[in-house]
Motif scaffolding. Structure first.
Motif, PDB file in Angstrom:
ATOM      1  N   LEU A 141      56.446  23.420  60.717  1.00  0.00           N
ATOM      2  CA  LEU A 141      55.306  23.359  59.710  1.00  0.00           C
ATOM      3  C   LEU A 141      53.952  23.657  60.420  1.00  0.00           C
ATOM      4  CD1 LEU A 141      54.179  22.836  56.871  1.00  0.00           C
ATOM      5  CD2 LEU A 141      54.596  20.435  57.214  1.00  0.00           C
ATOM      6  N   ASP A 142      53.138  24.713  60.332  1.00  0.00           N
ATOM      7  CA  ASP A 142      51.877  24.656  61.018  1.00  0.00           C
ATOM      8  C   ASP A 142      50.935  23.936  60.014  1.00  0.00           C
ATOM      9  OD1 ASP A 142      52.451  25.930  63.573  1.00  0.00           O
ATOM     10  OD2 ASP A 142      52.886  27.781  62.194  1.00  0.00           O
ATOM     11  N   ASN A 158      46.385  17.113  46.750  1.00  0.00           N
ATOM     12  CA  ASN A 158      47.335  17.077  45.424  1.00  0.00           C
ATOM     13  C   ASN A 158      48.830  17.582  45.740  1.00  0.00           C
ATOM     14  OD1 ASN A 158      45.469  15.573  43.526  1.00  0.00           O
ATOM     15  ND2 ASN A 158      44.329  17.514  43.730  1.00  0.00           N
ATOM     16  N   VAL A 159      48.823  18.757  46.634  1.00  0.00           N
ATOM     17  CA  VAL A 159      49.958  19.449  46.770  1.00  0.00           C
ATOM     18  C   VAL A 159      50.290  19.240  48.248  1.00  0.00           C
ATOM     19  CG1 VAL A 159      51.364  21.500  46.488  1.00  0.00           C
ATOM     20  CG2 VAL A 159      49.536  20.939  44.868  1.00  0.00           C
ATOM     21  N   PRO A 160      51.342  19.005  48.771  1.00  0.00           N
ATOM     22  CA  PRO A 160      51.566  18.852  50.254  1.00  0.00           C
ATOM     23  C   PRO A 160      52.129  19.845  50.772  1.00  0.00           C
ATOM     24  CG  PRO A 160      53.442  17.816  48.855  1.00  0.00           C
ATOM     25  CD  PRO A 160      52.175  18.443  47.900  1.00  0.00           C
ATOM     26  N   SER A 161      51.987  20.252  52.114  1.00  0.00           N
ATOM     27  CA  SER A 161      52.412  21.496  52.737  1.00  0.00           C
ATOM     28  C   SER A 161      53.693  20.883  53.266  1.00  0.00           C
ATOM     29  CB  SER A 161      51.253  21.713  53.930  1.00  0.00           C
ATOM     30  OG  SER A 161      50.325  22.111  53.659  1.00  0.00           O
ATOM     31  N   CYS A 162      54.748  21.842  53.069  1.00  0.00           N
ATOM     32  CA  CYS A 162      56.228  21.316  53.360  1.00  0.00           C
ATOM     33  C   CYS A 162      56.765  22.650  54.274  1.00  0.00           C
ATOM     34  CB  CYS A 162      56.955  21.047  52.277  1.00  0.00           C
ATOM     35  SG  CYS A 162      56.343  19.909  51.165  1.00  0.00           S
ATOM     36  N   VAL A 163      57.786  21.972  55.000  1.00  0.00           N
ATOM     37  CA  VAL A 163      58.671  22.762  55.861  1.00  0.00           C
ATOM     38  C   VAL A 163      60.188  22.846  55.056  1.00  0.00           C
ATOM     39  CG1 VAL A 163      59.168  21.175  57.437  1.00  0.00           C
ATOM     40  CG2 VAL A 163      59.785  23.487  58.119  1.00  0.00           C
ATOM     41  N   ASN A 164      60.735  23.739  54.825  1.00  0.00           N
ATOM     42  CA  ASN A 164      61.941  23.899  53.976  1.00  0.00           C
ATOM     43  C   ASN A 164      63.053  24.350  54.882  1.00  0.00           C
ATOM     44  OD1 ASN A 164      59.832  25.261  51.698  1.00  0.00           O
ATOM     45  ND2 ASN A 164      60.150  23.215  51.622  1.00  0.00           N
ATOM     46  N   ILE A 183      65.128  15.045  50.712  1.00  0.00           N
ATOM     47  CA  ILE A 183      65.914  16.086  50.283  1.00  0.00           C
ATOM     48  C   ILE A 183      66.054  16.367  48.776  1.00  0.00           C
ATOM     49  CG2 ILE A 183      68.448  16.987  50.101  1.00  0.00           C
ATOM     50  CD1 ILE A 183      69.044  15.427  52.792  1.00  0.00           C
ATOM     51  N   GLY A 184      65.672  17.411  48.290  1.00  0.00           N
ATOM     52  CA  GLY A 184      65.491  17.661  46.986  1.00  0.00           C
ATOM     53  C   GLY A 184      64.744  18.910  46.641  1.00  0.00           C
ATOM     54  N   THR A 185      64.247  18.969  45.438  1.00  0.00           N
ATOM     55  CA  THR A 185      63.612  20.351  44.974  1.00  0.00           C
ATOM     56  C   THR A 185      62.350  20.558  45.881  1.00  0.00           C
ATOM     57  OG1 THR A 185      64.262  19.829  42.890  1.00  0.00           O
ATOM     58  CG2 THR A 185      62.513  21.497  43.123  1.00  0.00           C
ATOM     59  N   ILE A 186      62.416  21.887  46.225  1.00  0.00           N
ATOM     60  CA  ILE A 186      60.944  22.351  46.962  1.00  0.00           C
ATOM     61  C   ILE A 186      59.529  22.107  46.010  1.00  0.00           C
ATOM     62  CG2 ILE A 186      60.027  24.101  47.960  1.00  0.00           C
ATOM     63  CD1 ILE A 186      62.662  25.412  48.759  1.00  0.00           C
ATOM     64  N   ILE A 229      46.033  28.086  73.699  1.00  0.00           N
ATOM     65  CA  ILE A 229      46.643  27.166  73.107  1.00  0.00           C
ATOM     66  C   ILE A 229      48.102  27.154  72.952  1.00  0.00           C
ATOM     67  CG2 ILE A 229      46.399  25.261  71.192  1.00  0.00           C
ATOM     68  CD1 ILE A 229      43.856  25.521  73.103  1.00  0.00           C
ATOM     69  N   ALA A 230      48.914  26.584  73.594  1.00  0.00           N
ATOM     70  CA  ALA A 230      50.412  26.571  73.610  1.00  0.00           C
ATOM     71  C   ALA A 230      50.790  26.076  72.347  1.00  0.00           C
ATOM     72  CB  ALA A 230      51.047  26.107  74.662  1.00  0.00           C
ATOM     73  N   VAL A 231      50.507  24.872  71.980  1.00  0.00           N
ATOM     74  CA  VAL A 231      50.997  24.092  70.795  1.00  0.00           C
ATOM     75  C   VAL A 231      49.819  23.873  69.894  1.00  0.00           C
ATOM     76  CG1 VAL A 231      52.325  22.109  69.995  1.00  0.00           C
ATOM     77  CG2 VAL A 231      52.781  23.109  72.401  1.00  0.00           C
ATOM     78  N   LYS A 232      50.046  24.212  68.476  1.00  0.00           N
ATOM     79  CA  LYS A 232      49.199  23.932  67.347  1.00  0.00           C
ATOM     80  C   LYS A 232      49.602  22.768  66.751  1.00  0.00           C
ATOM     81  CE  LYS A 232      47.560  28.602  66.817  1.00  0.00           C
ATOM     82  NZ  LYS A 232      47.661  29.928  65.748  1.00  0.00           N
ATOM     83  N   LYS A 233      48.768  22.297  65.810  1.00  0.00           N
ATOM     84  CA  LYS A 233      49.156  21.216  64.961  1.00  0.00           C
ATOM     85  C   LYS A 233      50.436  21.309  63.962  1.00  0.00           C
ATOM     86  CE  LYS A 233      44.021  19.748  64.881  1.00  0.00           C
ATOM     87  NZ  LYS A 233      43.163  19.733  63.774  1.00  0.00           N
ATOM     88  N   GLY A 234      51.207  20.417  64.023  1.00  0.00           N
ATOM     89  CA  GLY A 234      52.275  20.814  63.128  1.00  0.00           C
ATOM     90  C   GLY A 234      53.383  19.897  63.348  1.00  0.00           C
ATOM     91  N   ILE A 235      54.609  20.294  62.471  1.00  0.00           N
ATOM     92  CA  ILE A 235      55.694  19.382  62.765  1.00  0.00           C
ATOM     93  C   ILE A 235      56.877  20.440  62.947  1.00  0.00           C
ATOM     94  CG2 ILE A 235      57.208  17.627  61.576  1.00  0.00           C
ATOM     95  CD1 ILE A 235      54.897  17.060  59.806  1.00  0.00           C
ATOM     96  N   ASP A 236      57.497  20.186  63.973  1.00  0.00           N
ATOM     97  CA  ASP A 236      58.902  20.914  64.419  1.00  0.00           C
ATOM     98  C   ASP A 236      60.010  20.059  64.016  1.00  0.00           C
ATOM     99  OD1 ASP A 236      58.244  23.230  65.924  1.00  0.00           O
ATOM    100  OD2 ASP A 236      57.069  21.834  66.814  1.00  0.00           O
ATOM    101  N   VAL A 237      60.940  20.781  63.345  1.00  0.00           N
ATOM    102  CA  VAL A 237      62.203  20.219  62.869  1.00  0.00           C
ATOM    103  C   VAL A 237      63.566  20.533  63.816  1.00  0.00           C
ATOM    104  CG1 VAL A 237      63.796  19.765  60.815  1.00  0.00           C
ATOM    105  CG2 VAL A 237      61.228  20.168  60.409  1.00  0.00           C
ATOM    106  N   TYR A 238      64.370  19.699  64.296  1.00  0.00           N
ATOM    107  CA  TYR A 238      65.680  20.032  65.072  1.00  0.00           C
ATOM    108  C   TYR A 238      66.749  19.319  64.205  1.00  0.00           C
ATOM    109  CZ  TYR A 238      62.400  21.106  68.959  1.00  0.00           C
ATOM    110  OH  TYR A 238      61.372  21.773  69.716  1.00  0.00           O
ATOM    111  N   ILE A 239      67.682  20.242  63.935  1.00  0.00           N
ATOM    112  CA  ILE A 239      68.955  19.727  63.569  1.00  0.00           C
ATOM    113  C   ILE A 239      70.194  19.926  64.506  1.00  0.00           C
ATOM    114  CG2 ILE A 239      70.548  20.010  61.704  1.00  0.00           C
ATOM    115  CD1 ILE A 239      67.965  19.080  60.675  1.00  0.00           C
TER     116      ILE A 239
END
Length: 301
Positions: free
Chosen positions: A241-242, A180-186, A156-159, A223-233
């Motif tokens: 994040l694809d 060098n630069v990460p891909s992020c889901v915000n 948790i911090g600056t994007i 292809i129903a699901v692609k590479k990535g990260i899903d966030v649930y709260i």
């Protein structure tokens, strides 16, 4: 006079006896009610464990109901899955069903991402207190190799790349596209309230999945699901994040709770539960876990 006195005494004793019976009855009712509530709570906790076990694929689970133990100067948090991946506490204390992070502690697990395969899920119940580090960020967890800049982390911090210094909840992954630069889901911070528990789930899918659904026009599989990260709260899907390429971590990289990509970004708050699955939980399974944990840890609606 004696007769009247006898009658008065009898009435007094009768009233006192009735009053005593009422008190005993009330205490019995309250006692039974407490026993009933305790049983409901116990059943709920056992149900949680049962539901977890029915899903299978639990790689490791660290539960706040299990108090850490100290032996020969080393404090460990037992892996409740039975797989023996006990975590080590460093400057982290325990209090009433949860670990307490004060901005300078970590929990190191013996788990590296490569051992989980291409799909896995990380789930936690946390209470975030505030941002305390000089960098203005706090890390929840992370696999990260400083030399190769490979890995994924949550903080948790600056994007990254945001010149306005907007604070957000970030889930980031380094890929081979740009090391060098990460891909992020915000995700926004509206779900974080001091003193309030939050259920967070990360579903990581590092491969494309074919569900044997064909396009009627071309006949080609969809292809129903692609590479990535899903966030649930709190059981709700917040963002995704694809990722077009694989994200990897060197085999020796251990999952560390309480910090992310930087050793200065330490967590300040409470950790009630941390569960790892070596599968990608479905939306229905995420909701099922949230509803169970909501009872177990008294998570606000």
């Amino acid at each position: 006079m004696e007769k009247n006195g006898f009658i008065a005494s009898a009435l007094l004793y009768s009233i006192l006896a009735l009053f005593l019976v009422l008190i005993i009855s009330t205490l019995a009712i309250l006692g039974n009610r407490k026993l009933g509530m305790d049983k409901i709570k116990s059943d709920a906790i056992n149900t949680v464990r049962f539901e977890y076990s029915q899903m299978g694929s639990i790689y490791s689970i660290y539960d706040g109901f299990q108090k850490p133990t100290t032996k020969n100067g080393k404090t460990t948090w037992k892996d409740q899955s039975g797989n023996g991946r006990d975590a080590t506490l460093n400057n982290v204390t325990y209090s009433n069903r949860h670990l307490v992070f004060n901005g300078n502690g970590t929990v190191t697990t013996p788990i590296n991402q490569s051992s989980l395969g291409s799909q896995f899920t990380l789930q936690a119940v946390v209470n975030v207190k505030n941002l305390v580090s000089s960098s203005g960020s706090i890390g929840l967890w992370g696999w990260y190799d400083a030399t190769s800049k490979q890995g994924i982390y949550a903080e948790i911090g600056t994007i990254p790349g945001d010149t306005t210094n907007t604070k957000a909840f970030n889930l980031c992954a380094y890929t081979s596209v740009d090391t060098n630069v990460p891909s992020c889901v915000n995700v926004g911070l509206d779900f974080l309230h001091a003193g309030q528990l939050v259920h967070i789930t990360f579903v990581i899918t590092n491969q494309n999945i074919n569900y044997d659904i064909s396009d009627p026009a071309s006949g080609q599989p969809i292809i129903a699901v692609k590479k990535g990260i899903d966030v649930y709260i709190n059981g709700m899907h917040y963002d995704r994040l694809d990722i077009d390429t694989a994200f990897t971590v060197k085999p020796f990289s251990a999952l560390i709770l309480g910090q992310s990509s930087s050793t200065s970004q330490k967590f300040n708050g409470d950790l009630y539960n941390f569960t790892i699955y070596n599968k990608a939980l479905t939306y229905e399974e995420v909701i099922k876990n949230f509803n169970a944990d909501k009872i177990k840890y008294d998570i606000p609606a």
